[in-house]
Scaffold this motif. Structure first.
Motif, PDB file in Angstrom:
ATOM      1  N   GLY A  38      39.317  32.836  39.919  1.00 42.06           N
ATOM      2  CA  GLY A  38      38.783  33.374  39.476  1.00 42.06           C
ATOM      3  C   GLY A  38      37.164  34.062  39.643  1.00 42.06           C
ATOM      4  N   GLY A  39      36.560  33.032  40.449  1.00 40.25           N
ATOM      5  CA  GLY A  39      35.651  33.729  40.996  1.00 40.25           C
ATOM      6  C   GLY A  39      35.347  34.998  41.897  1.00 40.25           C
ATOM      7  N   GLY A  40      34.146  35.377  42.169  1.00 41.85           N
ATOM      8  CA  GLY A  40      34.021  36.686  43.745  1.00 41.85           C
ATOM      9  C   GLY A  40      32.783  37.139  43.111  1.00 41.85           C
ATOM     10  N   LEU A  41      33.079  38.968  43.330  1.00 38.50           N
ATOM     11  CA  LEU A  41      32.424  39.730  43.527  1.00 38.50           C
ATOM     12  C   LEU A  41      31.853  40.460  42.530  1.00 38.50           C
ATOM     13  CD1 LEU A  41      29.188  40.650  45.262  1.00 38.50           C
ATOM     14  CD2 LEU A  41      30.706  41.802  46.644  1.00 38.50           C
ATOM     15  N   VAL A  42      31.108  41.199  41.686  1.00 38.39           N
ATOM     16  CA  VAL A  42      30.634  41.855  41.304  1.00 38.39           C
ATOM     17  C   VAL A  42      29.367  42.236  41.122  1.00 38.39           C
ATOM     18  CG1 VAL A  42      30.127  39.444  39.193  1.00 38.39           C
ATOM     19  CG2 VAL A  42      31.019  41.974  38.477  1.00 38.39           C
ATOM     20  N   GLN A  43      29.054  43.680  40.564  1.00 36.21           N
ATOM     21  CA  GLN A  43      27.991  44.341  40.327  1.00 36.21           C
ATOM     22  C   GLN A  43      27.896  44.101  38.348  1.00 36.21           C
ATOM     23  OE1 GLN A  43      28.684  48.583  40.963  1.00 36.21           O
ATOM     24  NE2 GLN A  43      27.904  48.781  42.457  1.00 36.21           N
ATOM     25  N   ALA A  44      25.912  43.646  38.720  1.00 34.54           N
ATOM     26  CA  ALA A  44      25.271  43.242  37.266  1.00 34.54           C
ATOM     27  C   ALA A  44      25.983  44.692  36.444  1.00 34.54           C
ATOM     28  CB  ALA A  44      24.069  43.512  37.594  1.00 34.54           C
ATOM     29  N   GLY A  45      26.225  43.622  35.393  1.00 30.61           N
ATOM     30  CA  GLY A  45      26.623  44.626  34.043  1.00 30.61           C
ATOM     31  C   GLY A  45      27.713  43.829  33.833  1.00 30.61           C
ATOM     32  N   GLY A  46      28.606  43.985  35.399  1.00 20.72           N
ATOM     33  CA  GLY A  46      30.169  43.908  35.277  1.00 20.72           C
ATOM     34  C   GLY A  46      30.119  42.540  34.265  1.00 20.72           C
ATOM     35  N   SER A  47      31.278  41.886  34.236  1.00 23.15           N
ATOM     36  CA  SER A  47      32.264  41.003  33.600  1.00 23.15           C
ATOM     37  C   SER A  47      33.638  40.188  34.902  1.00 23.15           C
ATOM     38  CB  SER A  47      33.197  41.481  32.921  1.00 23.15           C
ATOM     39  OG  SER A  47      32.378  41.971  31.500  1.00 23.15           O
ATOM     40  N   LEU A  48      33.421  39.101  34.482  1.00 20.65           N
ATOM     41  CA  LEU A  48      34.575  37.887  35.752  1.00 20.65           C
ATOM     42  C   LEU A  48      34.923  37.548  34.482  1.00 20.65           C
ATOM     43  CD1 LEU A  48      35.093  38.445  38.196  1.00 20.65           C
ATOM     44  CD2 LEU A  48      33.932  36.228  38.573  1.00 20.65           C
ATOM     45  N   GLY A  49      36.243  36.603  34.318  1.00 18.35           N
ATOM     46  CA  GLY A  49      37.141  35.228  33.954  1.00 18.35           C
ATOM     47  C   GLY A  49      36.988  34.001  34.802  1.00 18.35           C
ATOM     48  N   LEU A  50      37.057  33.013  34.855  1.00 16.24           N
ATOM     49  CA  LEU A  50      37.071  31.714  35.629  1.00 16.24           C
ATOM     50  C   LEU A  50      37.800  30.983  34.941  1.00 16.24           C
ATOM     51  CD1 LEU A  50      33.401  30.574  36.426  1.00 16.24           C
ATOM     52  CD2 LEU A  50      35.120  32.005  37.725  1.00 16.24           C
ATOM     53  N   SER A  51      38.758  30.718  34.919  1.00 16.72           N
ATOM     54  CA  SER A  51      40.206  29.906  34.757  1.00 16.72           C
ATOM     55  C   SER A  51      39.731  28.489  35.361  1.00 16.72           C
ATOM     56  CB  SER A  51      40.819  30.222  35.119  1.00 16.72           C
ATOM     57  OG  SER A  51      42.378  29.553  34.294  1.00 16.72           O
ATOM     58  N   CYS A  52      39.912  27.526  34.844  1.00 10.68           N
ATOM     59  CA  CYS A  52      39.946  25.754  35.372  1.00 10.68           C
ATOM     60  C   CYS A  52      41.203  24.890  35.097  1.00 10.68           C
ATOM     61  CB  CYS A  52      39.660  25.240  34.858  1.00 10.68           C
ATOM     62  SG  CYS A  52      39.494  23.302  35.688  1.00 10.68           S
ATOM     63  N   ALA A  53      42.258  24.827  36.188  1.00 14.36           N
ATOM     64  CA  ALA A  53      43.794  23.881  35.207  1.00 14.36           C
ATOM     65  C   ALA A  53      43.341  22.608  36.131  1.00 14.36           C
ATOM     66  CB  ALA A  53      44.751  25.153  36.383  1.00 14.36           C
ATOM     67  N   ALA A  54      43.613  21.976  35.206  1.00 16.04           N
ATOM     68  CA  ALA A  54      44.073  20.258  34.681  1.00 16.04           C
ATOM     69  C   ALA A  54      45.327  20.101  34.985  1.00 16.04           C
ATOM     70  CB  ALA A  54      42.992  19.951  34.256  1.00 16.04           C
ATOM     71  N   SER A  55      45.319  18.661  35.895  1.00 18.61           N
ATOM     72  CA  SER A  55      46.855  18.590  35.675  1.00 18.61           C
ATOM     73  C   SER A  55      46.552  16.641  34.889  1.00 18.61           C
ATOM     74  CB  SER A  55      46.551  17.467  37.697  1.00 18.61           C
ATOM     75  OG  SER A  55      45.821  16.945  37.855  1.00 18.61           O
ATOM     76  N   GLY A  56      46.897  16.519  34.653  1.00 19.06           N
ATOM     77  CA  GLY A  56      47.865  14.668  33.845  1.00 19.06           C
ATOM     78  C   GLY A  56      47.973  15.283  32.507  1.00 19.06           C
ATOM     79  N   ARG A  57      48.601  14.391  31.621  1.00 21.43           N
ATOM     80  CA  ARG A  57      49.452  14.573  29.939  1.00 21.43           C
ATOM     81  C   ARG A  57      47.733  14.179  28.869  1.00 21.43           C
ATOM     82  NH1 ARG A  57      53.798  10.220  30.522  1.00 21.43           N
ATOM     83  NH2 ARG A  57      51.836   9.342  31.766  1.00 21.43           N
ATOM     84  N   THR A  58      46.662  14.242  30.105  1.00 18.92           N
ATOM     85  CA  THR A  58      46.050  12.939  28.924  1.00 18.92           C
ATOM     86  C   THR A  58      44.771  14.450  28.266  1.00 18.92           C
ATOM     87  OG1 THR A  58      44.828  12.274  30.164  1.00 18.92           O
ATOM     88  CG2 THR A  58      46.676  11.535  28.642  1.00 18.92           C
ATOM     89  N   PHE A  59      45.117  15.713  29.172  1.00 18.12           N
ATOM     90  CA  PHE A  59      44.162  16.518  28.991  1.00 18.12           C
ATOM     91  C   PHE A  59      43.724  17.198  28.358  1.00 18.12           C
ATOM     92  CE2 PHE A  59      41.717  20.809  30.013  1.00 18.12           C
ATOM     93  CZ  PHE A  59      41.553  21.395  28.891  1.00 18.12           C
ATOM     94  N   SER A  60      44.407  17.496  26.614  1.00 18.69           N
ATOM     95  CA  SER A  60      43.751  17.481  25.372  1.00 18.69           C
ATOM     96  C   SER A  60      42.511  16.612  25.098  1.00 18.69           C
ATOM     97  CB  SER A  60      45.097  17.267  24.095  1.00 18.69           C
ATOM     98  OG  SER A  60      44.950  16.276  24.074  1.00 18.69           O
TER      99      SER A  60
END
Length: 125
Positions: free
Chosen positions: A8-30
């Motif tokens: 989800g990273g990237g280039l954005v202008q000041a004042g803008g919005s961006l969303g990052l996401s992190c996907a985890a493997s493993g059964r004990t994430f919680s």
């Protein structure tokens, strides 16, 4: 063992919005406290936001309070960072991290057990 992959990273202008996401493997994430850190060139890695295992408690760096929101979905093994009103000083590589400890959301990057590879966020003025 947990493997983390950011997107989800990237280039954005000041004042803008961006969303990052992190996907985890493993059964004990919680069971992990999850956090986002960032590192700009020549600077130490710094805490951005963290969320406890249930998602009921969050913590933010003063520099991002009111602009960034962290959330997690334990059913999907994901943790997200919504970034609004971005500033040029938010430019950095953003890392997702997991902590298996029981002390809540920690802000010291040295105490986290697992890390993603990082995703670049660039905010232009």
């Amino acid at each position: 063992q947990v493997q983390l992959v950011e997107s989800g990273g990237g280039l954005v202008q000041a004042g803008g919005s961006l969303g990052l996401s992190c996907a985890a493997s493993g059964r004990t994430f919680s069971r992990y406290v999850m956090a986002w850190f960032r590192q700009a060139p020549g600077q130490e890695r710094e805490f951005v936001a963290g969320i406890n295992w249930r998602g009921g408690s969050t913590n933010y760096a003063d520099s991002v309070k009111g602009r960034f929101t962290i959330s997690r979905d334990n059913a999907k093994n994901t943790v997200d960072l919504q970034m609004n009103s971005l500033k040029p000083e938010d430019t950095a590589v953003y890392y997702c991290a997991a902590d298996s400890g029981l002390l809540g959301v920690l802000t010291n990057f040295r105490l986290y057990d697992y890390w993603g590879q990082g995703t670049q966020v660039t905010v232009s003025s």
